[in-house]
Scaffold this active site. Sequence first.
Site, PDB file in Angstrom:
ATOM      1  N   PHE A 158       5.835  74.272  27.980  1.00  0.00           N
ATOM      2  CA  PHE A 158       6.519  74.933  26.858  1.00  0.00           C
ATOM      3  C   PHE A 158       5.479  75.380  25.843  1.00  0.00           C
ATOM      4  CE2 PHE A 158       8.474  74.815  22.622  1.00  0.00           C
ATOM      5  CZ  PHE A 158       9.504  75.720  22.815  1.00  0.00           C
ATOM      6  N   GLY A 159       5.455  76.672  25.531  1.00  0.00           N
ATOM      7  CA  GLY A 159       4.537  77.222  24.534  1.00  0.00           C
ATOM      8  C   GLY A 159       5.298  77.594  23.274  1.00  0.00           C
ATOM      9  N   TYR A 160       4.754  77.226  22.126  1.00  0.00           N
ATOM     10  CA  TYR A 160       5.422  77.533  20.854  1.00  0.00           C
ATOM     11  C   TYR A 160       4.482  78.227  19.857  1.00  0.00           C
ATOM     12  CZ  TYR A 160       2.770  73.452  19.494  1.00  0.00           C
ATOM     13  OH  TYR A 160       1.736  72.574  19.281  1.00  0.00           O
ATOM     14  N   GLY A 161       3.180  78.283  20.177  1.00  0.00           N
ATOM     15  CA  GLY A 161       2.198  78.917  19.295  1.00  0.00           C
ATOM     16  C   GLY A 161       1.538  80.059  20.038  1.00  0.00           C
ATOM     17  N   SER A 162       0.212  79.989  20.150  1.00  0.00           N
ATOM     18  CA  SER A 162      -0.488  81.090  20.842  1.00  0.00           C
ATOM     19  C   SER A 162      -0.085  81.177  22.308  1.00  0.00           C
ATOM     20  CB  SER A 162      -1.998  80.923  20.712  1.00  0.00           C
ATOM     21  OG  SER A 162      -2.439  79.779  21.410  1.00  0.00           O
ATOM     22  N   GLU A 186      -6.652  73.825  24.668  1.00  0.00           N
ATOM     23  CA  GLU A 186      -5.933  73.055  23.640  1.00  0.00           C
ATOM     24  C   GLU A 186      -6.695  71.787  23.246  1.00  0.00           C
ATOM     25  OE1 GLU A 186      -3.175  74.417  22.361  1.00  0.00           O
ATOM     26  OE2 GLU A 186      -3.338  76.078  23.771  1.00  0.00           O
TER      27      GLU A 186
HETATM   28  C1  SIN Z   1       1.233  76.250  21.948  1.00  0.00           C
HETATM   29  O1  SIN Z   1       1.092  77.454  21.769  1.00  0.00           O
HETATM   30  O2  SIN Z   1       2.217  75.815  22.593  1.00  0.00           O
HETATM   31  C2  SIN Z   1       0.238  75.237  21.467  1.00  0.00           C
HETATM   32  C3  SIN Z   1      -0.507  75.630  20.251  1.00  0.00           C
HETATM   33  C4  SIN Z   1      -1.374  76.841  20.405  1.00  0.00           C
HETATM   34  O3  SIN Z   1      -2.141  76.937  21.375  1.00  0.00           O
HETATM   35  O4  SIN Z   1      -1.312  77.735  19.560  1.00  0.00           O
END
Ligand code: SIN
Length: 187
Positions: A24-28, A99
């Site tokens: 699951f990705g929530y940022g980049s 990460e």
């Molecule tokens: C994410 O995107 O899920 C983790 C945080 C990031 O890499 O920005």
Amino acid sequence: MALNTIELNRQRQPLDHLEDVWLFGYGSLIYKVDFPFLERRPASIEGWVRRFWQGSHDHRGTPEAPGRVATLIEQPGAICAGMAYRVSPDTFGHLDHREKNGYLRFFTALHFANGEQAEGLVYVAGPDNAAFLGPAPLADMARQIACSHGPSGANADYLLQLCDGLRNLQADDDHVFALSAMVRALV
Ligand code: SIN
């Protein structure tokens, strides 16, 4: 906790016995997809909010002048929207490296738009990691983001691309949208 979490993630959670894994990705991870995937679906997780409370020494800032990037903070009842990817377990070699600045991966329940669910991994940078910055007034965070740069580019681009990614997903996020309005006015 050590600044570099690569070994910690590998030891805590070997994945080699699995055929594929949901991430699951929530940022980049929503907009910078520099890894192969088998399938991708919009998804959400429960009990977490996205906050720009994590320092970035390696991507969007430097050890001397860290930027601010997204992490998740526990908040009962909250829903966090993002993008889920089904990947091969060996993709985590690359993802753990990407990460590595304080993020540990956890299994949690992913909810898809059609009501289906799956267990998936999410990277969270908790308050006990050495790069954690925590909360600050929104205007201070916006100024920090507007002037930070690192090897992966401008911190403002991280925020503005995330904002576009969330709008494409038709996902609401007051924290991200308020910060991006302030940063747009500054850059
Ligand atoms: C994410 O995107 O899920 C983790 C945080 C990031 O890499 O920005």
